[in-house]
Write a protein that holds these residues in place. Structure first.
Motif, PDB file in Angstrom:
ATOM      1  N   GLY A  50       0.803  -1.116   0.032  1.00  0.00           N
ATOM      2  CA  GLY A  50       0.066  -0.146  -0.249  1.00  0.00           C
ATOM      3  C   GLY A  50       0.856   1.199   0.096  1.00  0.00           C
ATOM      4  O   GLY A  50       0.500   2.109  -0.881  1.00  0.00           O
ATOM      5  N   PRO A  51       1.632   1.321   0.788  1.00  0.00           N
ATOM      6  CA  PRO A  51       2.675   2.613   0.993  1.00  0.00           C
ATOM      7  C   PRO A  51       3.399   2.688  -0.254  1.00  0.00           C
ATOM      8  O   PRO A  51       3.659   3.789  -0.700  1.00  0.00           O
ATOM      9  CB  PRO A  51       3.685   2.356   2.149  1.00  0.00           C
ATOM     10  N   ALA A  56       1.061   4.247  -2.980  1.00  0.00           N
ATOM     11  CA  ALA A  56       0.810   5.480  -2.746  1.00  0.00           C
ATOM     12  C   ALA A  56       1.963   6.463  -3.241  1.00  0.00           C
ATOM     13  O   ALA A  56       1.824   7.446  -3.732  1.00  0.00           O
ATOM     14  CB  ALA A  56       0.552   5.652  -1.174  1.00  0.00           C
ATOM     15  N   ALA A 106      -9.009  -0.488   2.565  1.00  0.00           N
ATOM     16  CA  ALA A 106      -7.823   0.101   3.369  1.00  0.00           C
ATOM     17  C   ALA A 106      -6.999   0.432   2.142  1.00  0.00           C
ATOM     18  O   ALA A 106      -6.298   1.567   2.357  1.00  0.00           O
ATOM     19  CB  ALA A 106      -7.102  -0.861   4.419  1.00  0.00           C
ATOM     20  N   ARG A 107      -6.605  -0.408   1.242  1.00  0.00           N
ATOM     21  CA  ARG A 107      -5.410  -0.185   0.319  1.00  0.00           C
ATOM     22  C   ARG A 107      -6.242   1.051  -0.627  1.00  0.00           C
ATOM     23  O   ARG A 107      -5.454   2.112  -1.111  1.00  0.00           O
ATOM     24  CB  ARG A 107      -5.184  -1.289  -0.565  1.00  0.00           C
ATOM     25  N   GLU A 164      -5.657   4.370   1.361  1.00  0.00           N
ATOM     26  CA  GLU A 164      -4.318   4.636   1.296  1.00  0.00           C
ATOM     27  C   GLU A 164      -4.052   5.418  -0.242  1.00  0.00           C
ATOM     28  O   GLU A 164      -3.228   6.411  -0.250  1.00  0.00           O
ATOM     29  CB  GLU A 164      -3.394   3.418   1.663  1.00  0.00           C
ATOM     30  N   ARG A 206      -6.091   6.605  -2.105  1.00  0.00           N
ATOM     31  CA  ARG A 206      -6.837   7.701  -2.459  1.00  0.00           C
ATOM     32  C   ARG A 206      -7.639   7.382  -3.756  1.00  0.00           C
ATOM     33  O   ARG A 206      -8.172   8.401  -4.551  1.00  0.00           O
ATOM     34  CB  ARG A 206      -6.408   9.445  -2.669  1.00  0.00           C
TER      35      ARG A 206
END
Length: 255
Positions: A41-42, A45, A88-89, A92, A94
């Motif tokens: 996920g990070p 992003a 949640a992903r 993260e 958007r």
């Protein structure tokens, strides 16, 4: 209209992480793809920020062999875990739209699967509303995926009306509509009022769209009725991805 690069299908000759830069270099500012375990996920992003991209549409993580779980009786807890992870992903990254896939269902099980689907969608829509994420559903033609729960565009629209959830809408996929035998003019008339996103591919090959005939008329109608429509390029390029994008320029001749 805004064109959206499907990173699961375009630039397939590149590692997934490099497709973000390739999409931006090709002129896209918006992408769509299904979440998998990697990139994290990070990392997703960060890639979006680095390349000035927006992820418009996300797909839930999962196994290709189940085609989703939203209408799978007895697997509610698995669906909910998968959905929560995908939501949640999406938050993260958007991504404002999250595609919920339903799974394959036998004809004899449609009633019980419908009950499961309705309960799962109401639960999921409530969770997504808390995060300002909208959910989208899509009919998948019965030739490509026999038994997919949302069997036709009309069936999907009927479910949207039945659920009557303010943050659940339609992906109007012109490829799947054509493959189910629906004239594209009829598909646009039926689907556009419900659609929050459109996807396109050549109905015969699933390569780049050929801007002629029914498809050209359908895209022109969408442009005239909804100038801010987003068009997902959900196709497998016949050759080089960038060379194949010439169809977008050809659209100007039919507008």
């Amino acid at each position: 209209m805004r064109f959206v690069a499907n990173l699961g299908m375009l630039f397939a000759d590149l590692p997934f992480r490099r497709r973000f830069a390739a999409a931006r270099a090709a002129g896209f500012d918006c992408v769509e793809f299904t979440f998998q375990q990697e990139p994290s996920g990070p990392d997703v992003a960060a890639l979006l920020r680095e390349h000035g991209l927006t992820q418009l549409l996300a797909g839930l993580p999962g196994a290709a062999d189940d085609k989703g779980l939203a209408a799978a009786p007895g697997r509610e807890s698995e669906f909910r875990e998968r959905f929560a992870r995908g939501l949640a992903r999406a938050v993260e990254a958007r991504a404002p739209l999250l595609h919920v896939t339903t799974g394959v269902v036998a004809d004899a099980d449609l009633t019980v699967s419908g009950d499961t689907f309705a309960a799962n969608m109401r639960w999921a829509a409530g969770l997504a509303a808390n995060e300002n994420v909208c959910l989208v559903l899509e009919a998948i033609n019965q030739t490509d995926v026999p038994g997919y729960f949302l069997r036709s565009l009309a069936d999907t629209i009927a479910w949207l009306a039945r659920l009557d959830l303010p943050n659940v809408g339609l992906i109007l996929d012109l490829y799947h509509a054509a493959r189910e035998g629906l004239p594209l003019a009829r598909a646009v008339d039926l689907g556009l009022p419900w659609a929050w996103h459109v996807q396109v591919a050549d109905p015969r090959t699933r390569h780049e769209p050929v801007i002629a005939g029914e498809l050209a008329l359908a895209l022109r109608t969408i442009h005239r009725r909804r100038e801010d429509a987003t068009i997902g390029c959900e196709y497998s390029p016949a050759g080089d991805t960038v060379a194949g994008l010439a169809w977008m320029a050809e659209l100007k001749n039919v507008w």
